[in-house]
Design a protein around this motif. Structure first.
Motif, short mmCIF file in Angstrom:
data_model
loop_
_atom_site.label_atom_id
_atom_site.label_comp_id
_atom_site.label_asym_id
_atom_site.label_seq_id
_atom_site.Cartn_x
_atom_site.Cartn_y
_atom_site.Cartn_z
N GLY A 1 0.83 -1.21 0.00
CA GLY A 1 0.00 0.00 0.00
C GLY A 1 0.85 1.26 0.00
N ALA A 2 1.90 1.25 0.82
CA ALA A 2 2.81 2.41 0.88
C ALA A 2 3.52 2.61 -0.46
N LEU A 3 3.94 1.51 -1.08
CA LEU A 3 4.62 1.61 -2.38
C LEU A 3 3.68 2.12 -3.46
N LYS A 4 2.45 1.61 -3.47
CA LYS A 4 1.48 2.04 -4.48
C LYS A 4 1.13 3.51 -4.33
N GLU A 5 1.07 3.96 -3.09
CA GLU A 5 0.75 5.36 -2.82
C GLU A 5 1.85 6.28 -3.36
N LYS A 6 3.09 5.86 -3.21
CA LYS A 6 4.22 6.70 -3.56
C LYS A 6 4.71 6.51 -5.00
N TYR A 7 4.62 5.28 -5.51
CA TYR A 7 5.29 4.96 -6.77
C TYR A 7 4.35 4.42 -7.85
N THR A 8 3.08 4.80 -7.84
CA THR A 8 2.15 4.33 -8.86
C THR A 8 2.66 4.72 -10.24
N GLY A 9 2.70 3.73 -11.13
CA GLY A 9 3.14 3.98 -12.50
C GLY A 9 4.65 3.94 -12.68
N GLN A 10 5.40 3.83 -11.59
CA GLN A 10 6.85 3.86 -11.71
C GLN A 10 7.49 2.49 -11.55
N MET A 11 6.69 1.49 -11.15
CA MET A 11 7.22 0.14 -11.01
C MET A 11 6.14 -0.88 -11.30
N ASP A 12 6.56 -2.08 -11.68
CA ASP A 12 5.63 -3.17 -11.97
C ASP A 12 5.34 -3.88 -10.66
N PHE A 13 4.12 -3.68 -10.15
CA PHE A 13 3.78 -4.22 -8.84
C PHE A 13 3.62 -5.74 -8.85
N GLY A 14 3.48 -6.33 -10.02
CA GLY A 14 3.46 -7.79 -10.12
C GLY A 14 4.81 -8.38 -9.74
N LYS A 15 5.87 -7.73 -10.18
CA LYS A 15 7.23 -8.17 -9.85
C LYS A 15 7.61 -7.74 -8.44
N VAL A 16 7.13 -6.58 -8.04
CA VAL A 16 7.51 -6.02 -6.74
C VAL A 16 7.00 -6.89 -5.60
N GLY A 17 5.85 -7.52 -5.78
CA GLY A 17 5.28 -8.37 -4.73
C GLY A 17 6.26 -9.43 -4.25
N GLY A 18 6.91 -10.10 -5.19
CA GLY A 18 7.89 -11.13 -4.83
C GLY A 18 9.10 -10.54 -4.13
N LEU A 19 9.52 -9.36 -4.57
CA LEU A 19 10.67 -8.70 -3.93
C LEU A 19 10.34 -8.29 -2.49
N VAL A 20 9.12 -7.78 -2.30
CA VAL A 20 8.70 -7.39 -0.95
C VAL A 20 8.66 -8.62 -0.05
N LYS A 21 8.12 -9.70 -0.58
CA LYS A 21 8.02 -10.94 0.19
C LYS A 21 9.41 -11.41 0.62
N SER A 22 10.36 -11.42 -0.31
CA SER A 22 11.71 -11.86 0.03
C SER A 22 12.38 -10.90 1.01
N GLU A 23 12.11 -9.60 0.87
CA GLU A 23 12.68 -8.61 1.80
C GLU A 23 12.13 -8.84 3.21
N LEU A 24 10.84 -9.11 3.31
CA LEU A 24 10.23 -9.34 4.63
C LEU A 24 10.73 -10.64 5.24
N CYS A 25 10.96 -11.65 4.43
CA CYS A 25 11.49 -12.91 4.95
C CYS A 25 12.93 -12.72 5.43
N THR A 26 13.72 -11.92 4.68
CA THR A 26 15.10 -11.65 5.09
C THR A 26 15.15 -10.80 6.35
N ALA A 27 14.24 -9.81 6.43
CA ALA A 27 14.19 -8.94 7.60
C ALA A 27 13.83 -9.75 8.85
N LYS A 28 12.95 -10.72 8.67
CA LYS A 28 12.52 -11.58 9.79
C LYS A 28 13.67 -12.45 10.28
N ASP A 29 14.48 -12.94 9.32
CA ASP A 29 15.59 -13.82 9.68
C ASP A 29 16.75 -13.06 10.32
N ALA A 30 16.87 -11.77 10.04
CA ALA A 30 18.00 -10.96 10.53
C ALA A 30 17.94 -10.71 12.00
#
Length: 157
Positions: free
Chosen positions: A128-157
């Motif tokens: 939601g925060a990304l869509k609010e700030k970056y609508t039209g500037q990134m492909d949110f289909g691809k970003v979903g997987g990146l966010v998921k991996s970032e959250l999994c890495t943040a959890k493991d850290a």
């Protein structure tokens, strides 16, 4: 100048220039915007849609045309693929510059820290925060997987 005004100005110029393909694409953009407004009116929402919604519509139109062009190329219909790619270039004139992979990663990290996301359950907040700030500037289909991996890495850290 807002996106709708830019599209209408370009439409008028295409009429003056008698540029049929550009005119057709700009009319398709206007039709998609009006369709969204009619749908919003039926749902009892605000009847005038904002720039973020218009950018989302055009992003969706671009994505559809890329898929169509790929299908046409696979089917050996290069003439139709070229037409779709031409429409993409016209639509992209009105979209903001796409972020590079590094910029997308930085934006994701920033959104994760801003929202205080700690697990995969917070993915909706981050998106939601990304869509609010970056609508039209990134492909949110691809970003979903990146966010998921970032959250999994943040959890493991």
């Amino acid at each position: 100048m807002d996106t709708r005004t830019r599209v209408n100005t370009a439409l008028k110029q295409a009429m003056k220039d008698k540029d049929a393909s550009r005119l057709a694409t700009l009319r398709l953009i206007n039709a998609a915007i009006k369709d969204r407004e009619i749908a919003a009116r039926g749902a009892g929402e605000d009847t005038v849609i904002g720039d973020a919604d218009i950018l989302a519509i055009m992003g969706k139109m671009t994505k559809q045309r890329k898929e169509s062009a790929r299908a046409y190329e696979e089917g050996g219909r290069l003439d139709l693929a070229e037409r779709e790619l031409g429409e993409i270039s016209i639509i992209e004139e009105f979209l903001p510059k796409q972020l590079s992979d590094d910029e997308v990663e930085a934006a994701i990290k920033e959104a994760v820290s801003e929202t205080g996301a700690e697990s995969i359950r917070d993915m909706g907040k981050v998106m939601g925060a990304l869509k609010e700030k970056y609508t039209g500037q990134m492909d949110f289909g691809k970003v979903g997987g990146l966010v998921k991996s970032e959250l999994c890495t943040a959890k493991d850290a």
